[in-house]
Design a protein around this motif. Structure first.
Motif, PDB file in Angstrom:
ATOM      1  N   GLY A 127       0.812  -1.212   0.000  1.00  0.00           N
ATOM      2  CA  GLY A 127       0.000   0.000   0.000  1.00  0.00           C
ATOM      3  C   GLY A 127       0.844   1.259   0.000  1.00  0.00           C
ATOM      4  N   LEU A 128       0.465   2.209  -0.839  1.00  0.00           N
ATOM      5  CA  LEU A 128       1.152   3.502  -0.904  1.00  0.00           C
ATOM      6  C   LEU A 128       0.589   4.430   0.171  1.00  0.00           C
ATOM      7  N   ASP A 175       8.773   8.405  -9.147  1.00  0.00           N
ATOM      8  CA  ASP A 175       9.731   7.322  -8.879  1.00  0.00           C
ATOM      9  C   ASP A 175       9.176   6.362  -7.835  1.00  0.00           C
ATOM     10  N   SER A 176       8.488   6.899  -6.826  1.00  0.00           N
ATOM     11  CA  SER A 176       7.911   6.018  -5.800  1.00  0.00           C
ATOM     12  C   SER A 176       6.801   5.158  -6.395  1.00  0.00           C
ATOM     13  N   LEU A 177       6.060   5.710  -7.348  1.00  0.00           N
ATOM     14  CA  LEU A 177       5.006   4.934  -8.003  1.00  0.00           C
ATOM     15  C   LEU A 177       5.612   3.811  -8.842  1.00  0.00           C
ATOM     16  N   ARG A 178       6.657   4.140  -9.577  1.00  0.00           N
ATOM     17  CA  ARG A 178       7.281   3.117 -10.421  1.00  0.00           C
ATOM     18  C   ARG A 178       7.889   1.998  -9.574  1.00  0.00           C
ATOM     19  N   SER A 179       8.573   2.364  -8.485  1.00  0.00           N
ATOM     20  CA  SER A 179       9.177   1.321  -7.646  1.00  0.00           C
ATOM     21  C   SER A 179       8.110   0.508  -6.927  1.00  0.00           C
ATOM     22  N   GLY A 208       5.414   7.162  -0.267  1.00  0.00           N
ATOM     23  CA  GLY A 208       5.426   7.962  -1.488  1.00  0.00           C
ATOM     24  C   GLY A 208       4.121   8.703  -1.644  1.00  0.00           C
ATOM     25  N   ASN A 209       3.942   9.338  -2.780  1.00  0.00           N
ATOM     26  CA  ASN A 209       2.698  10.054  -3.059  1.00  0.00           C
ATOM     27  C   ASN A 209       2.484  10.134  -4.562  1.00  0.00           C
ATOM     28  N   LEU A 210       1.378  10.694  -4.956  1.00  0.00           N
ATOM     29  CA  LEU A 210       0.974  10.704  -6.363  1.00  0.00           C
ATOM     30  C   LEU A 210       1.897  11.546  -7.239  1.00  0.00           C
ATOM     31  N   GLU A 216       0.534   6.886 -16.145  1.00  0.00           N
ATOM     32  CA  GLU A 216       1.623   6.614 -17.090  1.00  0.00           C
ATOM     33  C   GLU A 216       2.826   5.994 -16.386  1.00  0.00           C
ATOM     34  N   ALA A 217       3.149   6.505 -15.189  1.00  0.00           N
ATOM     35  CA  ALA A 217       4.293   5.977 -14.448  1.00  0.00           C
ATOM     36  C   ALA A 217       4.035   4.548 -13.986  1.00  0.00           C
TER      37      ALA A 217
END
Length: 295
Positions: A29-30, A56-60, A50-52, A93-94
């Motif tokens: 969970g983010l 980079d946090s979304l991709r990882s 991370g956040n929206l 997209e990420a």
């Protein structure tokens, strides 16, 4: 399945994470807050900070997952709605950029308005209006083009006795202005569904969606008239209920909500129910509005 959920500590995300873990899935969970970290740990989810806006946090977070469910959207500041919509597109997209072919991306959209008198169906194209800058479905199509499975969940007004989608803002306006208003005769309708049933639908979508693009409607009630909503809110707040002429809607509700409060946004979930075996059983919107604590 290993599932990455953005918005994991939000209104719908909180219920979805519990639903997924309860069904045996592993959830990452983010969250952007310490409180969110503790909330996710308590239910047995893996924490991803991370956040929206942190792509980079979304991709990882999405890397190595079987499915990604994007629930995150900044609803806190509607004065920045266009920027929030842009952030959502970049986030989709990420997330999609690191998903392998055959994996699943679930994006969140809205039922939205159709042609006058038309009940929106799953087969209808995404809404495209200058008054509504969100484009999650369009952004996700590019991800599907590279072989990622795509599920689109179109939401109505999702409710319990704490929050009710756009109706929550209508309640705030009624409290601030001392009247509970609707536009014209108030016969325009908003589709609705209870929170726990919506979370259940997301889980079914994660488990059942296959190749290509599949669109679901998380709709229990096809359309609740805005006049009925305003009258229930008026009783709860103990304020007068009044009709606002269409030309005064923006003045009363503000730019975004003046447009939304005038829209007819009914939706059907007949195909979704048959396809997923989804049968919502929770309370209707008026019941939840009646039972909420206004003071």
């Amino acid at each position: 399945m290993r599932v990455f959920v953005t918005g994991a500590t939000g209104f719908i995300g909180t219920e979805l994470v519990k639903e997924l873990i309860g069904s045996g899935h592993q959830v990452r969970g983010l969250t952007r807050s310490d409180a969110g970290v503790e909330q996710l740990k308590v239910v047995g989810a893996e924490v991803h900070r991370g956040n929206l806006q942190d792509l980079d946090s979304l991709r990882s977070g999405a890397t190595g997952m079987d499915a990604v469910v994007n629930l995150a959207f900044n609803h806190d500041d509607f004065s920045k709605f266009a920027q929030n919509a842009k952030d959502e597109i970049q986030a989709i997209e990420a997330l999609g950029s690191v998903l392998e072919s055959g994996k699943l991306l679930v994006v969140t959209s809205g039922v939205g308005p159709g042609a006058p008198g038309q009940v929106r169906k799953e087969s209808d194209p995404a809404t495209d209006s200058s008054a509504m800058p969100r484009r999650p479905e369009q952004a996700a199509q590019a991800v599907a083009a590279k072989g990622v499975h795509l599920a689109i969940v179109r939401l109505p007004q999702v409710h319990d006795t704490r929050k009710q989608g756009l109706v929550t803002r209508l309640i705030q306006i009624a409290r601030e202005k001392g009247i509970s208003a609707y536009v014209g005769d108030g016969t325009n309708r908003w589709a609705a569904a209870p929170l726990k049933d919506v979370a259940h639908l997301y889980r079914l979508a994660v488990e059942s969606s296959g190749p290509g693009v599949t669109t679901y409607h998380a709709v229990q009630e096809e359309g609740v008239p805005l006049r009925d909503i305003a009258e229930t809110v008026g009783k709860g707040l103990k304020v007068p209920v009044v009709s606002i002429p269409a030309e005064k809607a923006v003045e009363h509700f503000g730019m975004f909500f003046g447009h939304a409060a005038s829209q007819d946004m009914p939706g059907s979930s007949e195909w979704t129910r048959k396809t997923l075996g989804w049968e919502p059983t929770g309370p209707g919107m008026i019941e939840d509005l009646t039972n909420m604590k206004y003071f």
